[in-house]
Design a protein around this motif. Structure first.
Motif, short mmCIF file in Angstrom:
data_model
loop_
_atom_site.label_atom_id
_atom_site.label_comp_id
_atom_site.label_asym_id
_atom_site.label_seq_id
_atom_site.Cartn_x
_atom_site.Cartn_y
_atom_site.Cartn_z
N LEU A 135 0.82 -1.22 0.00
CA LEU A 135 0.00 0.00 0.00
C LEU A 135 0.85 1.27 0.00
O LEU A 135 0.60 2.17 -0.81
CB LEU A 135 -0.96 -0.03 1.18
CG LEU A 135 -2.01 -1.16 1.09
CD1 LEU A 135 -2.97 -1.10 2.26
CD2 LEU A 135 -2.77 -1.08 -0.22
N THR B 193 0.94 3.97 -3.11
CA THR B 193 0.74 5.40 -2.89
C THR B 193 1.91 6.20 -3.48
O THR B 193 1.70 7.22 -4.15
CB THR B 193 0.62 5.68 -1.38
OG1 THR B 193 -0.30 4.75 -0.83
CG2 THR B 193 0.13 7.08 -1.12
N PHE C 269 -2.28 5.14 -13.78
CA PHE C 269 -2.69 4.25 -12.69
C PHE C 269 -2.09 2.85 -12.81
O PHE C 269 -2.19 2.05 -11.88
CB PHE C 269 -4.22 4.13 -12.65
CG PHE C 269 -4.89 5.35 -12.07
CD1 PHE C 269 -5.19 5.40 -10.73
CD2 PHE C 269 -5.18 6.45 -12.85
CE1 PHE C 269 -5.79 6.52 -10.18
CE2 PHE C 269 -5.76 7.57 -12.32
CZ PHE C 269 -6.08 7.61 -10.97
N PHE D 98 -1.67 -0.23 -10.03
CA PHE D 98 -2.34 -1.53 -10.22
C PHE D 98 -1.31 -2.66 -10.18
O PHE D 98 -1.54 -3.71 -9.56
CB PHE D 98 -3.08 -1.54 -11.56
CG PHE D 98 -3.61 -2.90 -11.91
CD1 PHE D 98 -4.81 -3.35 -11.38
CD2 PHE D 98 -2.89 -3.75 -12.74
CE1 PHE D 98 -5.28 -4.62 -11.68
CE2 PHE D 98 -3.36 -5.02 -13.04
CZ PHE D 98 -4.55 -5.45 -12.51
N LEU E 62 -0.25 -3.51 -6.67
CA LEU E 62 -1.27 -4.27 -5.94
C LEU E 62 -1.36 -5.69 -6.47
O LEU E 62 -1.49 -6.65 -5.70
CB LEU E 62 -2.62 -3.55 -6.06
CG LEU E 62 -2.65 -2.15 -5.45
CD1 LEU E 62 -3.94 -1.43 -5.80
CD2 LEU E 62 -2.50 -2.22 -3.94
N VAL F 155 -8.49 2.72 -13.61
CA VAL F 155 -8.91 3.23 -12.30
C VAL F 155 -9.77 2.19 -11.59
O VAL F 155 -9.54 1.87 -10.41
CB VAL F 155 -9.69 4.56 -12.48
CG1 VAL F 155 -10.22 5.04 -11.15
CG2 VAL F 155 -8.80 5.61 -13.11
N LEU F 156 -10.76 1.66 -12.31
CA LEU F 156 -11.65 0.67 -11.69
C LEU F 156 -10.87 -0.60 -11.32
O LEU F 156 -11.08 -1.18 -10.24
CB LEU F 156 -12.79 0.33 -12.65
CG LEU F 156 -13.82 1.45 -12.86
CD1 LEU F 156 -14.83 1.03 -13.91
CD2 LEU F 156 -14.52 1.78 -11.56
N THR G 70 -7.70 -0.84 -10.58
CA THR G 70 -6.86 -0.56 -9.41
C THR G 70 -7.70 -0.61 -8.14
O THR G 70 -7.29 -1.18 -7.12
CB THR G 70 -6.19 0.82 -9.57
OG1 THR G 70 -5.50 0.86 -10.80
CG2 THR G 70 -5.22 1.09 -8.44
N GLY G 71 -8.89 -0.02 -8.21
CA GLY G 71 -9.79 -0.08 -7.05
C GLY G 71 -10.16 -1.50 -6.71
O GLY G 71 -10.20 -1.89 -5.53
N PHE G 72 -10.42 -2.32 -7.73
CA PHE G 72 -10.80 -3.72 -7.49
C PHE G 72 -9.63 -4.49 -6.86
O PHE G 72 -9.83 -5.25 -5.90
CB PHE G 72 -11.20 -4.36 -8.82
CG PHE G 72 -11.65 -5.78 -8.69
CD1 PHE G 72 -12.85 -6.10 -8.05
CD2 PHE G 72 -10.87 -6.81 -9.18
CE1 PHE G 72 -13.25 -7.42 -7.93
CE2 PHE G 72 -11.27 -8.14 -9.05
CZ PHE G 72 -12.46 -8.44 -8.42
N PHE H 293 -7.26 -3.22 -5.08
CA PHE H 293 -7.14 -2.69 -3.72
C PHE H 293 -8.16 -3.39 -2.79
O PHE H 293 -7.82 -3.81 -1.68
CB PHE H 293 -7.39 -1.18 -3.77
CG PHE H 293 -7.28 -0.49 -2.45
CD1 PHE H 293 -6.09 -0.47 -1.75
CD2 PHE H 293 -8.37 0.13 -1.88
CE1 PHE H 293 -5.98 0.16 -0.54
CE2 PHE H 293 -8.28 0.75 -0.65
CZ PHE H 293 -7.08 0.77 0.02
N TRP H 294 -9.38 -3.55 -3.31
CA TRP H 294 -10.41 -4.23 -2.51
C TRP H 294 -10.04 -5.69 -2.26
O TRP H 294 -10.20 -6.20 -1.14
CB TRP H 294 -11.75 -4.14 -3.26
CG TRP H 294 -12.86 -4.87 -2.58
CD1 TRP H 294 -13.52 -4.50 -1.45
CD2 TRP H 294 -13.42 -6.13 -2.96
NE1 TRP H 294 -14.46 -5.44 -1.11
CE2 TRP H 294 -14.42 -6.45 -2.03
CE3 TRP H 294 -13.17 -7.02 -4.01
CZ2 TRP H 294 -15.18 -7.62 -2.11
CZ3 TRP H 294 -13.93 -8.18 -4.10
CH2 TRP H 294 -14.92 -8.46 -3.16
#
Lengths: 359, 379
Positions: free
Chosen positions: A242, A246, A289, A293, A296, A344-345, A347-349, A351-352
Motif C-alpha cells: 500500500l 501510494t 494508474f 495496479f 497491488l 482506475v476501476l 486498481t480499485g478492485f 485494492f479491494w
C-alpha cells in the motif's frame, strides 16, 4: 513446504518485477523495434511490430511465470516459442500475404521474444542480472538488422538480439530442471494462468483499440508514461504494497502532468490525429494508474494461491477491452473514457481484493 | 570490526581468520572460458552449428524446402542424441537441454545463444566463491564443519540444513559443496532435500553437484561388485551383502536418474533374494530379516506389491527388522488398498509404534503416517 503448495517467491520484489515486467518488456521491445525500423528507414510497420510483440507475450508470459518460480520447463518453453512463431507466421504469411522471407523473420522475432520473456522471468526469480546478455543482443541484433536491411532486417535483428539475450538469461535455470512433485501440476497451472491473465491485461486495451475505432496509436503511445513507475516497482525490494502503491501514484502524477504538458507533441509529429488527442490525454491519465495496479497485483501474486492476482488481471483485461465500446454504445463521445476508467476501476478492485484478504 | 592490532593475543582463531587473504579477485574462482569435460557436448554443438549454417545458406538462397528439411534433421538429431553419461559436464548438459527446447522454433538463432552460454560458463553467482566475512556465525559454523572430518550424519544434516534455511547465497553454495564432499556420505540426505528447496539457486547448485555424487555412489557399488565377483562361500555372502547395501544406498539416495535407480533396485533385489534364500530357515528366530526387509523395500519401490508384501511380512514376522520394515509393510498394504490388514498390523505392533513415536521416529519418513494410524486405530 508441502509438495502441493505454491512456491511463494523467496526473494522480496520478485512478484513486483514479474508484474512490472509484463508491461516493461513489451514497451521496451516496441521501442527497440521502432528504433530498428527507424534505423533502416522503414515506415508504417507499427502494426506488424505490435503483433509480433503481442503474440510473443501471449505465448511467453505463462512460461515466463513458471520459469521464475520453478526454473525452465522444457515443454512449456518449447510450446511458447513454437506457438508464438507459428502464430506469427500464419498471421503474416497466410492472412496478411507477406512474402515468406519477411513472414519467417517476423515469426522468428516473435519466438525469440517469447524466449526473452522466459529469460527475464528466470533473471527475476534467480536474482541474476540479464544486462550483459541484453547488451550483447542489442549490439549483434542492430548489426544484423543493418546488414540485412528492410522490414525483414528489422525482424531478423530483433530476433537475434532477443534470442541471444533470452538464451543467456534462461541458461542458469536450465541447470536445475524442476522435478514435478505429485499434485504440483495444478499449482503450476495456476501460475501459468496468472501469466496469461497478465498478458491479456497488457494487450487488451491496444488490441481492442486497433480492432474497433482505430485509436490504437492514442492508447499505445500513452503507455510509456507508466515507465517510471513500473521501473521503480521492478527495482523496489521489500516495501509494503500500500505505501508502494501510494508512492507510485505520486510519481505517476508527476509523469502524467509532464505528459499532459507535452500532450500535443504526438499530434505535431503526426503519430496521433488531432481528433485523437482527447482520447490520447484520457489514455495518458489512465496509464498513470497502471504502476499502482501493478504494485497491488504483485502483492496479490505473492500469496500462496495466485487466484486473486488472476482475477485482478482478468478484470483489467475485460474492462480495457469492453468498457470503451460499452460506453460508446450509450453515448459515442464517452467511448474514449474507457481508457481512463478501466485502469482506475481495476486498481480499485485490486485494492479491494488486497484489503479483503488481509482482513 | 576490531583491527588485527587490537585482537586479544589468545584469540588465535580470530587472528588467523583476519590474516586470511580475502577480497577482490582472489576470493573468486577464475573465469573459465572453456570448461573442462565438455568435449562430447561441444562436438554435438559444433555439428548443430554446421547444420544450422547450411540452413541459413538455404534460407539466403530462397530454398525454403531444403532449409526446412535440414532444420528438421538438426532437431531430430538433437532429440535422439544418446543420454549424457554420468560424468558429463553439467553446465554443457544444461545448455544442450535448453537448446533442445528452443532449437525447433528458433533454428539458427538459438545456436549463438548456446555457444555464448557454453563459453561464458556458469554465472558467477552460482559458482563457488570463497567464504565471506568471518564474523558471521553461519560462516563460523561452516568453517567448523569444514575442519571436522567426522561429523555425525544427523548433526551434519541439521547444521547444513540450518545454513540452507538462514544463510545467504554464498553460504548456501558452500553448505552444498560440503555436503557433496566424498568424505561425508551423510551429506547425500541434504542434497536430496536441497533438490526440492524453495530457492531456485539452491536447486541449481544441487543439480550441478548431483552428477558427481551419483557417479561416486555408482563407483562405490562397482568396486564392491568387483570384490564380490571373486568370492564364494561365507566370504561371498558377506561381499554380496555389502554390494546390496551399497546399491540400496545409491538407489534410495534420491540423487540417481530414475532409470539408473531402478536398475540398482533390481540388482539389489536379486542379491537380497539370494541372501534370504541362502539363510537357514529356523522359524521366527532364523532366516535373514535384513535381507527380507530390504528385498521388500526394493520390490515396493519397483511396484511389485504382492512380492513386496510377502517379503516384508516374512521380515516383520521374524521381529528383527525394526520399525522401518513395519513402515514399508504399512506403505505396501496402503498402496494395495488392503486397509483391514493395515489396521491389523497397527493393532498388532501398537506398543512398538507408540514407543517409536515417542523417540526420534517422530521425525522419520513415516512419522506423520504413524501418528495418523495410531490415532485412527481402535485401542
Amino acid at each position: 513446504m508441502s509438495g502441493t503448495e505454491a512456491e511463494a517467491p523467496d526473494r522480496p520484489g520478485v512478484a513486483g518485477a514479474l508484474v512490472a515486467g509484463a508491461w516493461l518488456g513489451p514497451v521496451l521491445a516496441m521501442l527497440a523495434g521502432l528504433a530498428l525500423l527507424a534505423l533502416l528507414g522503414v515506415e508504417g510497420e507499427f502494426i506488424s511490430l505490435l503483433f509480433v510483440v503481442a503474440l510473443s507475450l501471449l505465448a511467453g508470459a505463462p512460461a515466463a511465470m513458471l520459469a521464475a518460480r520453478r526454473g525452465v520447463l522444457g515443454r512449456p518453453l518449447g510450446l511458447a516459442t513454437g506457438g508464438a512463431g507459428l502464430a506469427a507466421f500464419a498471421l503474416f504469411h497466410l492472412l496478411d500475404g507477406l512474402p515468406v522471407a519477411e513472414a519467417l523473420a517476423g515469426a522468428l522475432a516473435s519466438a525469440a521474444l517469447a524466449l526473452l520473456w522466459v529469460g527475464l522471468g528466470v533473471a527475476a526469480g534467480f536474482g541474476l542480472p540479464p544486462l550483459a546478455g541484453l547488451a550483447a543482443g542489442a549490439l549483434l541484433g542492430a548489426a544484423l538488422a543493418w546488414l540485412v536491411g528492410g522490414l525483414a532486417g528489422a525482424f531478423w535483428g530483433l530476433a537475434l538480439g532477443a534470442a541471444l539475450a533470452g538464451f543467456l538469461a534462461a541458461a542458469p535455470a536450465a541447470a536445475a530442471p524442476p522435478r514435478l512433485r505429485p499434485g504440483e501440476a495444478r499449482v503450476l497451472a495456476g501460475q501459468g494462468a496468472a501469466g496469461l491473465a497478465l498478458a491479456l491485461a497488457v494487450l487488451a486495451g491496444p488490441l481492442m483499440a486497433y480492432g474497433t475505432d482505430g485509436k490504437l496509436m492514442a492508447v499505445a503511445l500513452a503507455l510509456p508514461v507508466a515507465l517510471p513507475g513500473l521501473l521503480l516497482l521492478a527495482a523496489t525490494r521489500g516495501l509494503a504494497p500500500l505505501p508502494l502503491a501510494t508512492a507510485l501514484l505520486g510519481l505517476q502524477a508527476l509523469a502524467v502532468a509532464l505528459g499532459l504538458v507535452i500532450g500535443g507533441a504526438p499530434a505535431a509529429a503526426g503519430w496521433v490525429s488531432v481528433e485523437g488527442l482527447p482520447a490520447f490525454r484520457l489514455a495518458l491519465l489512465g496509464a498513470g494508474f497502471l504502476p499502482a495496479f501493478a504494485a497491488l497485483a504483485a502483492a496479490l501474486l505473492e500469496r500462496r494461491s495466485p487466484r486473486s492476482a488472476v482475477l485482478a488481471a482478468l478484470v483489467l483485461a475485460v474492462l480495457s477491452a469492453g468498457l470503451g465500446p460499452l460506453l460508446g454504445l450509450l453515448q459515442p463521445e464517452l467511448a474514449d473514457f474507457g481508457a481512463l476508467a478501466a485502469p482506475v476501476l481495476a486498481t480499485g478492485f485490486a485494492f479491494w481484493l488486497l484489503l479483503r484478504g488481509e482482513a | 570490526m576490531a583491527s588485527p592490532a587490537r585482537a586479544l593475543p589468545g584469540d588465535r582463531r580470530g587472528l588467523t581468520r583476519r590474516l586470511r587473504p580475502r577480497g577482490g579477485a582472489e576470493r573468486r574462482s577464475p573465469v573459465v572460458f572453456v570448461p573442462a569435460g565438455v568435449a562430447g557436448e561441444a562436438l554435438i554443438l559444433a555439428g548443430l552449428a554446421m547444420g544450422q549454417a547450411l540452413v541459413v545458406l538455404a534460407l539466403g538462397l530462397g530454398w525454403w524446402l531444403v532449409a526446412l528439411v535440414l532444420h528438421l534433421g538438426c532437431c531430430l538429431a538433437l532429440l535422439l542424441r544418446p543420454a549424457p553419461p554420468p560424468d558429463a559436464e553439467p553446465w554443457a548438459t544444461a545448455v544442450l537441454r535448453l537448446l533442445t527446447a528452443t532449437l525447433p522454433a528458433l533454428g539458427p538463432l538459438a545456436i549463438p545463444g548456446a555457444l555464448a552460454a557454453l563459453a561464458l560458463g556458469v554465472p558467477r553467482r552460482l559458482r563457488r566463491v570463497a567464504p565471506p566475512l568471518p564474523e558471521d556465525p553461519v560462516d563460523a559454523r561452516l568453517d567448523a564443519i569444514a575442519l571436522a572430518r567426522d561429523v555425525p550424519d544427523g548433526l551434519l544434516l541439521e547444521s547444513l540444513g540450518d545454513v540452507l534455511r538462514w544463510g545467504h547465497a554464498r553460504q548456501k553454495a558452500r553448505a552444498l559443496d560440503l555436503a557433496a564432499e566424498p568424505a561425508r556420505p551423510g551429506g547425500v540426505a541434504l542434497l536430496r532435500l536441497a533438490l526440492s528447496d524453495a530457492d531456485p539457486a539452491v536447486r541449481a547448485r544441487t543439480e550441478l553437484l548431483r552428477p558427481q555424487v551419483e557417479r561416486r555412489l555408482l563407483e562405490a557399488a562397482e568396486a564392491l561388485r568387483a570384490v564380490a565377483r571373486g568370492q564364494s562361500g561365507a566370504n561371498g555372502r558377506a561381499a554380496q551383502r555389502a554390494l546390496a547395501r551399497a546399491l540400496d544406498r545409491a538407489a534410495f539416495s534420491g540423487l540417481l536418474e530414475p532409470p539408473r535407480a531402478d536398475a540398482c533396485r533390481a540388482e539389489a533385489a536379486g542379491l537380497w533374494q539370494a541372501l534370504a534364500e541362502a539363510a537357514p530357515d529356523g522359524g521366527p528366530e532364523g532366516g535373514d530379516a535384513e535381507a527380507e526387509a530390504a528385498l521388500g523395500r526394493n520390490l515396493l519401490a519397483l511396484g511389485d506389491l504382492p512380492a513386496a508384501r510377502r517379503a516384508l511380512e516374512a521380515a516383520v514376522t521374524r521381529g528383527a527388522a525394526g520399525g522401518s520394515a513395519i513402515g514399508w509393510l504399512a506403505e505396501c498394504l496402503f498402496r494395495a488398498r488392503d486397509f483391514a490388514a493395515l489396521e491389523a498390523l497397527v493393532l498388532r505392533w501398537r506398543p512398538l509404534l507408540e514407543a517409536e513415536a515417542r523417540r526420534a521416529a517422530v521425525t522419520g519418513p513415516h512419522a506423520a503416517a504413524w501418528r495418523l494410524w495410531l490415532a485412527e486405530a481402535p485401542r
